[in-house]
Design an enzyme around this catalytic site. Sequence first.
Site, PDB file in Angstrom:
ATOM      1  CD  GLU A  40       2.896  53.332 -92.496  1.00 36.42           C
ATOM      2  OE1 GLU A  40       3.682  53.955 -93.236  1.00 36.42           O
ATOM      3  OE2 GLU A  40       2.517  52.190 -92.714  1.00 36.42           O
ATOM      4  CG  ASP A  65      -4.095  52.772 -85.411  1.00 35.19           C
ATOM      5  OD1 ASP A  65      -5.151  52.613 -84.754  1.00 35.19           O
ATOM      6  OD2 ASP A  65      -3.814  52.070 -86.396  1.00 35.19           O
ATOM      7  CG  ASP A  92     -10.123  60.793 -87.277  1.00 35.03           C
ATOM      8  OD1 ASP A  92     -10.693  59.718 -87.507  1.00 35.03           O
ATOM      9  OD2 ASP A  92     -10.041  61.711 -88.108  1.00 35.03           O
ATOM     10  CG  ASP A 115     -10.648  49.281 -89.676  1.00 34.63           C
ATOM     11  OD1 ASP A 115      -9.900  48.291 -89.561  1.00 34.63           O
ATOM     12  OD2 ASP A 115     -10.702  50.186 -88.827  1.00 34.63           O
ATOM     13  CE  LYS A 119     -22.893  43.579 -91.997  1.00 36.63           C
ATOM     14  NZ  LYS A 119     -23.010  43.592 -90.531  1.00 36.63           N
ATOM     15  CG  ASP A 151      -7.141  41.703 -96.713  1.00 36.56           C
ATOM     16  OD1 ASP A 151      -8.065  42.518 -96.480  1.00 36.56           O
ATOM     17  OD2 ASP A 151      -6.679  40.949 -95.835  1.00 36.56           O
ATOM     18  CG  PHE A 188      -4.268  43.047 -90.837  1.00 38.63           C
ATOM     19  CD1 PHE A 188      -5.402  42.836 -90.083  1.00 38.63           C
ATOM     20  CD2 PHE A 188      -4.413  43.448 -92.161  1.00 38.63           C
ATOM     21  CE1 PHE A 188      -6.662  43.034 -90.633  1.00 38.63           C
ATOM     22  CE2 PHE A 188      -5.655  43.637 -92.715  1.00 38.63           C
ATOM     23  CZ  PHE A 188      -6.781  43.438 -91.945  1.00 38.63           C
ATOM     24  CD  GLU A 189       0.459  41.991 -97.112  1.00 37.12           C
ATOM     25  OE1 GLU A 189       1.249  42.741 -96.525  1.00 37.12           O
ATOM     26  OE2 GLU A 189       0.475  41.810 -98.327  1.00 37.12           O
TER      27      GLU A 189
END
Length: 207
Positions: A40, A65, A92, A115, A119, A151, A188-189
């Site tokens: 995950e 994470d 990482d 994330d 940009k 998303d 978050f979602e």
Amino acid sequence: MGERHRDAPARLWPVYGVPVDGGRLVPSALFGRDVPLILEIGSGMGEATADMAAADPDRGYLAVDVHTPGVANLLATIEERGLANVRVVLGDALDLVRERLAPDSLDAVHVFFPDPWPKARHHKRRLIQPAHVALLRSRLVPGGTLHCATDDTGYADAMLAALGADPGLANANDGFAPRPAHRPLTKFEQRGIDAGRRVHDLVFVRS
Ligand SMILES: C[S@@+](CC[C@H](N)C(=O)[O-])C[C@H]1O[C@@H](n2cnc3c(N)ncnc32)[C@H](O)[C@@H]1O
């Protein structure tokens, strides 16, 4: 950090934590039994990891994470819910995959809401890009799945292109996937949905 997490890292890390560096990881050493392994990536606060692991006790979940409070939250959740099939890495994800996970070792890789780096000059920081896809695919067992969700519409299209171009992956669907019932809704979602953002799932299978 809230009260609940104040002593969680020091107390629970030795029990459920896994260093990002070291030799190859094997499920029997992680979980005391030889279970299929799910990675995950970017587990955030760990809500989805904990829910999926609770619903799937015969597979082992390795969550990674870089965000210390999220890892602390997941450690506390593992203890509260008595989950025997979750281990946590602080670090990482790509370092972990390169160094500690053997080729052909993962039943599935989940990358939920990485994330988006919207940009153009930051696209190189995106987790899902061709070279990383090839790395993740190499760690899947044949028939194993790489499941991504986002998303961010631009990232969703870039994911579809990168995953679709990988010679060792086949799309399990025609384009984007219907939302799989086993992917839990995280805060978050929900925030993205409340803000009007559409969620895309992508499910690819290693051939
Ligand atoms: C937008 S959050 C999504 C969290 C969670 N998957 C969810 O759906 O609620 C993205 C997460 O990816 C983590 N992350 C970013 N880069 C990472 C990396 N290189 N390795 C591991 N985690 C990373 C961030 O710390 C963050 O927790």
